[in-house]
Design a protein around this motif. Structure first.
Motif, PDB file in Angstrom:
ATOM      1  N   GLN A 164      -7.559   0.269   2.282  1.00 38.10           N
ATOM      2  CA  GLN A 164      -8.297  -0.490   3.307  1.00 38.10           C
ATOM      3  C   GLN A 164      -9.772  -0.667   2.947  1.00 38.10           C
ATOM      4  OE1 GLN A 164      -8.535  -0.836   8.185  1.00 38.10           O
ATOM      5  NE2 GLN A 164      -6.857   0.194   7.238  1.00 38.10           N
ATOM      6  N   GLU A 205      -6.795   3.278   9.797  1.00 37.74           N
ATOM      7  CA  GLU A 205      -6.044   3.302  11.067  1.00 37.74           C
ATOM      8  C   GLU A 205      -6.450   4.493  11.933  1.00 37.74           C
ATOM      9  OE1 GLU A 205      -4.045   0.526  11.429  1.00 37.74           O
ATOM     10  OE2 GLU A 205      -4.988   0.159   9.493  1.00 37.74           O
ATOM     11  N   LYS A 239      -3.971  -4.514  -0.134  1.00 38.51           N
ATOM     12  CA  LYS A 239      -4.730  -5.355   0.797  1.00 38.51           C
ATOM     13  C   LYS A 239      -5.650  -6.374   0.110  1.00 38.51           C
ATOM     14  CE  LYS A 239      -4.549  -2.160   4.746  1.00 38.51           C
ATOM     15  NZ  LYS A 239      -3.894  -2.888   5.814  1.00 38.51           N
ATOM     16  N   GLY A 283       0.815  -1.200   0.000  1.00 37.64           N
ATOM     17  CA  GLY A 283       0.000   0.000   0.000  1.00 37.64           C
ATOM     18  C   GLY A 283       0.855   1.259   0.000  1.00 37.64           C
ATOM     19  N   ALA A 284       1.858   1.273   0.871  1.00 43.21           N
ATOM     20  CA  ALA A 284       2.715   2.464   0.964  1.00 43.21           C
ATOM     21  C   ALA A 284       3.357   2.758  -0.387  1.00 43.21           C
ATOM     22  CB  ALA A 284       3.781   2.262   2.034  1.00 43.21           C
ATOM     23  N   ARG A 324       4.244   3.633   6.028  1.00 44.85           N
ATOM     24  CA  ARG A 324       5.388   3.762   6.936  1.00 44.85           C
ATOM     25  C   ARG A 324       6.712   4.047   6.236  1.00 44.85           C
ATOM     26  NH1 ARG A 324       4.895   1.023  12.152  1.00 44.85           N
ATOM     27  NH2 ARG A 324       2.953  -0.112  12.403  1.00 44.85           N
ATOM     28  N   ASP A 353      -7.347   7.001  -1.495  1.00 49.71           N
ATOM     29  CA  ASP A 353      -6.595   5.860  -0.968  1.00 49.71           C
ATOM     30  C   ASP A 353      -7.620   4.820  -0.521  1.00 49.71           C
ATOM     31  OD1 ASP A 353      -5.215   3.975   0.455  1.00 49.71           O
ATOM     32  OD2 ASP A 353      -3.919   5.393   1.508  1.00 49.71           O
ATOM     33  N   TYR A 381      -3.967   7.837   7.498  1.00 48.00           N
ATOM     34  CA  TYR A 381      -2.904   6.827   7.491  1.00 48.00           C
ATOM     35  C   TYR A 381      -2.612   6.445   6.047  1.00 48.00           C
ATOM     36  CZ  TYR A 381       0.089   2.878   8.317  1.00 48.00           C
ATOM     37  OH  TYR A 381       1.175   2.040   8.323  1.00 48.00           O
ATOM     38  N   HIS A 382      -1.339   6.564   5.649  1.00 45.43           N
ATOM     39  CA  HIS A 382      -0.992   6.184   4.282  1.00 45.43           C
ATOM     40  C   HIS A 382       0.241   5.283   4.191  1.00 45.43           C
ATOM     41  CE1 HIS A 382      -4.121   8.788   2.711  1.00 45.43           C
ATOM     42  NE2 HIS A 382      -3.665   9.777   3.440  1.00 45.43           N
TER      43      HIS A 382
HETATM   44  N1  PLZ Z   1      -3.228   3.325   3.094  1.00 45.46           N
HETATM   45  C1  PLZ Z   1      -5.540   3.472   3.870  1.00 45.46           C
HETATM   46  O1  PLZ Z   1      -4.866   1.291   5.569  1.00 45.46           O
HETATM   47  C2  PLZ Z   1      -2.275   0.020   5.635  1.00 45.46           C
HETATM   48  C3  PLZ Z   1      -1.200  -0.690   8.380  1.00 45.46           C
HETATM   49  C4  PLZ Z   1      -0.843  -1.433   9.588  1.00 45.46           C
HETATM   50  P1  PLZ Z   1       0.866  -1.197   3.445  1.00 45.46           P
HETATM   51  N2  PLZ Z   1      -3.001  -0.126   6.836  1.00 45.46           N
HETATM   52  C5  PLZ Z   1      -2.515  -1.092   7.797  1.00 45.46           C
HETATM   53  C6  PLZ Z   1       0.464  -0.990  10.172  1.00 45.46           C
HETATM   54  O2  PLZ Z   1       0.482  -0.723  11.375  1.00 45.46           O
HETATM   55  O3  PLZ Z   1       1.469  -0.949   9.441  1.00 45.46           O
HETATM   56  C7  PLZ Z   1      -2.623   1.168   4.733  1.00 45.46           C
HETATM   57  C8  PLZ Z   1      -3.906   1.763   4.746  1.00 45.46           C
HETATM   58  C9  PLZ Z   1      -4.181   2.846   3.898  1.00 45.46           C
HETATM   59  C10 PLZ Z   1      -1.996   2.784   3.056  1.00 45.46           C
HETATM   60  C11 PLZ Z   1      -1.660   1.694   3.860  1.00 45.46           C
HETATM   61  C12 PLZ Z   1      -0.286   1.116   3.748  1.00 45.46           C
HETATM   62  O4  PLZ Z   1      -0.335  -0.162   3.216  1.00 45.46           O
HETATM   63  O5  PLZ Z   1       0.535  -2.347   2.531  1.00 45.46           O
HETATM   64  O6  PLZ Z   1       0.850  -1.559   4.910  1.00 45.46           O
HETATM   65  O7  PLZ Z   1       2.107  -0.495   3.049  1.00 45.46           O
END
Ligand code: PLZ
Length: 424
Positions: free
Chosen positions: A243, A212, A269, A110-111, A140, A240, A137-138
Motif C-alpha cells: 500500500q 487497512e 497496487k 498483494g496477498a 485474504r 510489506d 493487514y497482509h
Molecule cells: N498488504 C499492506 O494493503 C491490500 C485490501 C482491501 P491484494 N489492501 C487492500 C480488501 O479489503 O481486500 C494489501 C495491503 C497490504 C497486502 C495486501 C493484499 O493485497 O492485492 O488485495 O491481495
C-alpha cells in the motif's frame, strides 16, 4: 443502465460476500475524478485503494497496454519467457531500498506476493515462525488471513488458519501511551524472544505504515530497531510496501523515510498502474536460495500487466510523483491538522505523502468513534467525494488521492470533507 438497475442485477448475480463502498457504478475515470453511469462526478480520494497512483487510465499505461495486447496477451513466463518480465524485475531491483545485489519475482496480487515472501524466507532460513504485528493487514488467502490481525470482515469463520504465525505489539503513538519507537520495539522484541525464540523466526513481516489497520505511522526509531533485531537473529526482515509503495508516501518506498533496507520487499497496487501485478524483491542470496521451479504461477508477471507496470514507473519518473505526493501532504496535512484542532472528535491527523488520515474518537478520550466515521464517509459520498475508512476499530478516515490529482480537485475534496465533518 442506471446504478439502481445495475444494483438489482448485481444482487441476483454477485455473491453477497463481495461488497462495495458506494452503490454508484463507474462509467469512466481519470486524473482525480470518476464519473458514474448516472452522470455524476466524484472526486477520487481512494485511488482504488492506493492503486492508481499515476491516475486512472493514465495515457502511457493505456498506450503500453494497447500495444502489448496486440502483440501477445499471454505465453506464461514459466513456459516461454519475454523481455518485459525481466525489465520489471530490473526496475524493482533499482527502485527498492538497499544497495546490495538483488533478485525479483512477479505475481498477481498483494496477498500472493506476501505468501511468496514467506515461502522464500522459510526456505532460505529453514525456520518456521513468522512474526507479524497488531493491526497488520497482509491479505485474504489462507496464510495471509493468518498474518492479518482483524477478524471482521477478513477472518470470521474462514479458519482454521495457517500455523506458526506470531503477533506482537505495534508502535501506535495515539494508542500506546506515547512509547518512543525504541520502547515500542523493545516491547515487541521481548514478546518474540520469550514466546517464539530467536532461532525459530524465519521472517519478521511489517507494513512500514499500516494501511487497512488504520494508517498507523510507527514512532520514529521503531522500524530501524525491529530491522536491526531481525538481522541479529538471522531472520528475514520483510517490508510489506504493497500500500505504501510506488511514490505514495513521498518517496519510492516508505522504508526510505527511516533509512531501513529490508531483506525482502513486497509490492503490488501502485506498481501496475491499475493492472494486477505484484512482486517480491530482495537480497539475491535469500531469493536465490529457492530451487528452480519452486516459485511461479500461470499468470505471474503477465505481459500486459508488465507493460502497464513499466509505463506506470516511467510516468512516476517523468512526472516526479514522489514530489507530487509530498506536495499533496503539504497541501492537505495542515488543513487536516486545523480540522483536528477545532474538532475534539478528531483524535489525530497523520500520515505521509498522499497517504493521510484522521482518526475519530469520542471527545476528550481516545475511545474510537466508528459510528461517526461511517456517517462522515457517507456524507462525503453523498456530496461526491470518494473516501475510505479503515482501522482495527473502524474509526479512521483515510485519504489516498491519485498523485496526479489537481490542486483544485484536492481543495474541492477537502471542502466536501469539512462540510461532512460539520454535519456528521
Ligand atoms: N498488504 C499492506 O494493503 C491490500 C485490501 C482491501 P491484494 N489492501 C487492500 C480488501 O479489503 O481486500 C494489501 C495491503 C497490504 C497486502 C495486501 C493484499 O493485497 O492485492 O488485495 O491481495
Amino acid at each position: 443502465m442506471s446504478s439502481e438497475e445495475l444494483h438489482k442485477r448485481r444482487a441476483a448475480a454477485v455473491a453477497r460476500g463481495v461488497s462495495s463502498v458506494v452503490s454508484s457504478y463507474v462509467a469512466d475515470a481519470g486524473g482525480g475524478r470518476l464519473r458514474d453511469v448516472d452522470g455524476r462526478e466524484w472526486i477520487d480520494f481512494a485511488s482504488g485503494i492506493a492503486v492508481t497512483n499515476v491516475g486512472n487510465a493514465a495515457p502511457r499505461v493505456v498506450a503500453a497496454v494497447r500495444e502489448q495486447v496486440e502483440r501477445f496477451t499471454h505465453t506464461c513466463f514459466m513456459v516461454a519467457p519475454y523481455e518485459s518480465y525481466v525489465a520489471v524485475c530490473e526496475q524493482l531491483i533499482e527502485l527498492t531500498p538497499g544497495g546490495f545485489e538483488k533478485r525479483a519475482a512477479l505475481f498477481n496480487s498483494g496477498a500472493e506476493a506476501v505468501e511468496n515472501a514467506v515461502k522464500i524466507a522459510r526456505h532460505a532460513t529453514g525456520r518456521p515462525a513468522v512474526v507479524v504485528f497488531d493491526h497488520a493487514y497482509h491479505g485474504r488467502t489462507n496464510l495471509t488471513m493468518a498474518l492479518t490481525a482483524k477478524v471482521m470482515p477478513y477472518k470470521h469463520r474462514f479458519g482454521p488458519f495457517a500455523p506458526e504465525v506470531y503477533r506482537v505489539p505495534m508502535s501506535y503513538p495515539l494508542r500506546d501511551g506515547g512509547l518512543s519507537g525504541e520502547q515500542a520495539a523493545a516491547r515487541a522484541i521481548d514478546v518474540i524472544e520469550k514466546q517464539v525464540g530467536n532461532g525459530n523466526v524465519a521472517a519478521v513481516l511489517i507494513e512500514p505504515i499500516q494501511g487497512e489497520g488504520g494508517f498507523v505511522v510507527p514512532a520514529p526509531g521503531f522500524l530501524p530497531a525491529i530491522a536491526e533485531w531481525s538481522r541479529g537473529a538471522g531472520a528475514v526482515f520483510i517490508a510489506d510496501e504493497i500500500q505504501t509503495g510506488f511514490c505514495r508516501t513521498g518517496s519510492w518506498f516508505a522504508s526510505e523515510h527511516e533509512g531501513i533496507e529490508p531483506d525482502l520487499v513486497t509490492t503490488a497496487k501502485g506498481m501496475g498502474g491499475g493492472l494486477p501485478i505484484a512482486g517480491v524483491t530482495g537480497r539475491a542470496d535469500i531469493m536465490d536460495a529457492v530451487h528452480a521451479g519452486g516459485l511461479g504461477g500461470t499468470y505471474g508477471g503477465n505481459p500486459v500487466a508488465c507493460a502497464a507496470a513499466l509505463a506506470a514507473v516511467e510516468t512516476m519518473r517523468e512526472l516526479d510523483l514522489a514530489a507530487a505526493a509530498r506536495r499533496i501532504e503539504q497541501r492537505m496535512l495542515p488543513r487536516l491538522g486545523e480540522l483536528a484542532a477545532g474538532d475534539p472528535g478528531i483524535g489525530e491527523a497523520r500520515g505521509r505523502g498522499a497517504m493521510l488520515a484522521i482518526e475519530l474518537v469520542r471527545p476528550g478520550t481516545i475511545e474510537p468513534d466508528a459510528v461517526r466515521t461511517t456517517a462522515v464517509a457517507r456524507a462525503c459520498h453523498d456530496a461526491g467525494l470518494l473516501v475510505l475508512t479503515c482501522g482495527t476499530y473502524g474509526n479512521v478516515l483515510r485519504f489516498l488521492p491519485p498523485l496526479v490529482i489537481s490542486d483544485d480537485e484536492l481543495d474541492r475534496g477537502l471542502a466536501i470533507l469539512e462540510g461532512a465533518l460539520a454535519t456528521a
